[in-house]
Design an enzyme around this catalytic site. Structure first.
Site, short mmCIF file in Angstrom:
data_model
loop_
_atom_site.label_atom_id
_atom_site.label_comp_id
_atom_site.label_asym_id
_atom_site.label_seq_id
_atom_site.Cartn_x
_atom_site.Cartn_y
_atom_site.Cartn_z
CB ILE A 169 -17.63 -1.74 -7.24
CG1 ILE A 169 -17.05 -2.40 -8.22
CG2 ILE A 169 -19.33 -1.80 -7.51
CD1 ILE A 169 -17.19 -4.04 -8.16
CD GLU B 174 -17.83 3.60 -2.39
OE1 GLU B 174 -18.67 4.20 -2.18
OE2 GLU B 174 -18.05 2.15 -2.56
CD GLU C 91 -0.72 -11.11 -1.26
OE1 GLU C 91 0.47 -10.93 -0.89
OE2 GLU C 91 -1.31 -10.14 -1.64
CE LYS D 97 -8.81 -6.40 2.39
NZ LYS D 97 -8.31 -6.47 0.90
CB THR E 278 -0.49 -1.16 -4.93
OG1 THR E 278 0.45 -1.91 -4.68
CG2 THR E 278 -1.30 -1.29 -6.13
CB VAL E 279 -3.90 1.95 -2.77
CG1 VAL E 279 -5.04 3.10 -2.89
CG2 VAL E 279 -4.49 0.52 -2.97
CE LYS F 248 -12.06 -7.18 -0.44
NZ LYS F 248 -11.53 -7.76 -1.74
N GLY G 80 -6.44 -3.10 -7.55
CA GLY G 80 -5.51 -2.63 -8.26
C GLY G 80 -5.36 -1.15 -8.00
N GLY H 148 0.46 -12.59 -10.28
CA GLY H 148 0.29 -11.55 -9.21
C GLY H 148 -0.99 -11.21 -8.65
N1 LIG Z 1 -4.11 -2.98 -3.83
C1 LIG Z 1 -5.32 -3.18 -3.97
O1 LIG Z 1 -5.67 -3.49 -5.08
C2 LIG Z 1 -6.40 -2.86 -3.04
C3 LIG Z 1 -7.75 -3.00 -3.32
C4 LIG Z 1 -8.52 -2.55 -2.20
C5 LIG Z 1 -8.22 -2.20 -0.83
N2 LIG Z 1 -6.84 -2.14 -0.90
C6 LIG Z 1 -6.34 -1.74 0.74
O2 LIG Z 1 -5.71 -0.33 0.34
C7 LIG Z 1 -4.53 -0.47 1.46
C8 LIG Z 1 -3.05 -0.20 0.78
O3 LIG Z 1 -2.86 -1.45 0.14
P1 LIG Z 1 -1.65 -1.50 -0.90
O4 LIG Z 1 -2.04 -2.47 -1.96
O5 LIG Z 1 -1.52 -0.30 -1.59
O6 LIG Z 1 -0.44 -2.01 -0.05
P2 LIG Z 1 1.02 -1.95 -0.28
O7 LIG Z 1 1.23 -1.75 -1.80
O8 LIG Z 1 1.85 -2.95 0.54
O9 LIG Z 1 1.46 -0.36 0.46
C9 LIG Z 1 1.65 -0.43 1.86
C10 LIG Z 1 2.20 1.05 1.96
O10 LIG Z 1 2.17 1.37 3.65
C11 LIG Z 1 3.17 1.77 4.16
N3 LIG Z 1 3.37 1.00 5.36
C12 LIG Z 1 3.20 -0.47 5.75
N4 LIG Z 1 3.55 -0.13 7.22
C13 LIG Z 1 3.84 0.75 7.53
C14 LIG Z 1 4.21 1.46 8.88
N5 LIG Z 1 4.22 0.60 9.87
N6 LIG Z 1 4.59 2.69 8.94
C15 LIG Z 1 4.42 3.54 7.85
N7 LIG Z 1 4.11 3.21 6.61
C16 LIG Z 1 3.85 1.82 6.28
C17 LIG Z 1 4.29 1.01 3.11
O11 LIG Z 1 5.62 1.47 3.16
P3 LIG Z 1 6.74 1.25 2.23
O12 LIG Z 1 6.72 1.44 0.94
O13 LIG Z 1 7.72 2.15 2.72
O14 LIG Z 1 7.26 -0.27 2.45
C18 LIG Z 1 3.48 0.98 1.89
O15 LIG Z 1 4.07 2.27 1.16
C19 LIG Z 1 -4.74 -2.05 2.17
O16 LIG Z 1 -5.58 -1.36 3.38
C20 LIG Z 1 -5.51 -2.64 1.26
O17 LIG Z 1 -6.12 -3.63 1.95
C21 LIG Z 1 -5.85 -2.39 -1.74
#
Ligand SMILES: NC(=O)c1ccc[n+]([C@@H]2O[C@H](COP(=O)([O-])OP(=O)(O)OC[C@H]3O[C@@H](n4cnc5c(N)ncnc54)[C@H](OP(=O)(O)O)[C@@H]3O)[C@@H](O)[C@H]2O)c1
Length: 438
Positions: free
Chosen positions: A138, A131, A192, A107, A14-15, A207, A304, A189
């Protein structure tokens, strides 16, 4: 001409995918603001074959996160995989130990290993920017670390979890139960399949631990946070709060007290007129009480892909500019040990909802137990069902009694309510919600 900053990104979910898009679509703006270009040279994720709808032509695929973190071409390693353990931990450590800068939105990793990682950054000279880890778009980390560097901070508190705020907003506006709103949040969504991390307050606690360290110059320690979630909140609590001029929010609060730094996450009644009470739905907000200035409230999207990528890319831009701040605002040697202030000594007002058995002397018995603990009552409301008319079957029914106390100690409240329960003048367990004044 300054060479572009070469970036490696681990995690294309997602990010991560939004970060790639933003770096591409904002390339000129970023180059102008940073004084140099930003180029993604290598990436990795779990599956190379997955369709991602991002343009990765000309970008190398590293075999794993560790290889990417130590890639000789990568100046700045961006960790967007998540999780407090490996591969995120070992990859971030390896990048910092190699003197590279790291940007992460993780986090969980920072709340658990932030101190160790900040030490590695300090020792080897790289930046450690995060950040996006709190409040996504924010800019609260920068505000505490840089914007308020000259200001003593007394309290920082906020709505740090959109899922909980969405559920509480729906419960208040539509009179629905916690379970109904949680189900809707999952369908949309916002929550979880296993919602415990959000609704039990642990996401907020991670956080808050990061914010508390930045605000008070203490070592980040998630274990020092007292945590309660929102699952016990009932629609009648939200109705009563509204009648009394309050709203209920899941707050993370870090505050300097005579007994140490309190770090607590719990459902909280806040005055309806406060800035934080206006924040509805999935939106996040943080209020900072600094010495000599009125409170500052920052409001915005706390999750997001696009919102989070905005903060991640801003952190990368800082690396490109050559800006390196101490990760937790001060050199490691100056960060103090975190002294956990005991929750029993927490001082504040309380909302208490009891189901009193309807027989003579009940109200007096409750009042006596509170008085024994020197708890003063600011207001008391008794809500007789059927407007006080005798029930058709002649049987006495429990009567909700709602009390608001003046500031008192938590252990006094706990002792008084234990005595009330022992007296058998109430049905079920008392509901208690702490009040936070602005
Ligand atoms: N989503 C939000 O709104 C949000 C907000 C603030 C902070 N964050 C933080 O941002 C980070 C990413 O979140 P996200 O929502 O983007 O997560 P996500 O959509 O689940 O994406 C995780 C990514 O990491 C890859 N990954 C997971 N395990 C791995 C491994 N062992 N080796 C290599 N790659 C691996 C996954 O690969 P595949 O695609 O191949 O499965 C995927 O591309 C997290 O720390 C989360 O807490 C997210």
């Amino acid at each position: 001409m300054v060479a572009p900053l070469k970036v490696g990104i681990a995690g294309l979910g997602t990010v991560g995918a939004e970060v790639i898009r933003l770096i591409e679509t904002q390339a000129r703006v970023l180059a102008g603001r940073s004084g140099r270009g930003i180029r993604v040279v290598a990436v990795t994720a779990r599956s190379k074959a997955k369709k991602r709808n991002i343009d990765l032509r000309g970008v190398e695929w590293a075999k794993d996160p560790l290889a990417l973190a130590t890639h000789p071409e990568v100046d700045c390693f961006v960790e967007l995989m998540g999780g407090a353990g490996d591969p995120a931990l070992s990859a971030v450590e390896a990048a910092l130990n190699a003197g590279k800068s790291v940007v992460t939105a993780n986090k969980a990793l920072l709340a658990k290993h932030g101190l160790k990682l900040a030490k590695a950054a300090e020792k080897h000279g790289g930046a450690l920017n995060f950040e996006a880890a709190v409040g996504a778009a924010i800019p609260v980390i920068k505000t505490l670390r840089e914007g308020l560097a000259g200001t003593g901070i007394n309290r920082v508190y906020g709505i740090l979890n959109g899922t909980c705020n969405y559920i509480l907003t729906r419960m208040e506006q539509e009179g629905l139960s916690f379970a109904e709103c949680l189900k809707d949040a999952q369908r949309l969504g916002y929550a979880e399949a296993n919602p415990s991390f959000d609704v039990d307050g642990h996401d907020t606690a991670q956080k808050l631990a990061i914010l508390a360290s930045l605000a008070f110059g203490t070592k980040v320690a998630q274990s020092a946070v007292y945590v309660e979630g929102i699952s016990s909140i009932a629609p009648e609590d939200l109705r009563a709060a509204a009648d009394l001029g309050y709203r209920v929010k899941l707050l993370g609060v870090a505050v300097r007290t005579a007994k140490g730094i309190e770090q607590r996450v719990h459902p909280t009644m806040v005055p309806k007129t406060s800035s934080i009470a206006q924040v509805m739905g999935v939106t996040n907000a943080v209020t900072i009480d600094g010495e000599g200035i009125p409170p500052i409230t920052l409001v915005g999207p706390g999750a997001g892909g696009a919102a989070t990528a905005s903060a991640v890319v801003a952190d990368i831009a800082d690396v490109a500019r050559g800006i390196r701040a101490n990760p937790f605002g001060r050199p490691i040697a100056q960060l103090r040990d975190t002294k956990k202030a005991p929750m029993e000594r927490h001082e504040g007002g309380y909302y208490i909802r009891l189901l009193a058995r309807d027989f003579p002397g009940t109200a007096a018995a409750i009042a006596t137990r509170l008085a024994e603990q020197k708890i003063s009552i600011e207001s008391i409301v008794q809500r007789h069902p059927n407007g006080g008319a005798a029930p058709a079957n002649g049987k006495a029914v429990p009567v909700p009694v709602i009390l608001i106390t003046y500031a008192t100690h938590e252990d006094a409240v706990r002792r008084a309510l234990a005595a009330v329960q022992k007296d058998k003048v109430i049905s079920g367990r008392p509901q208690v919600i702490r009040i936070e004044k602005n």
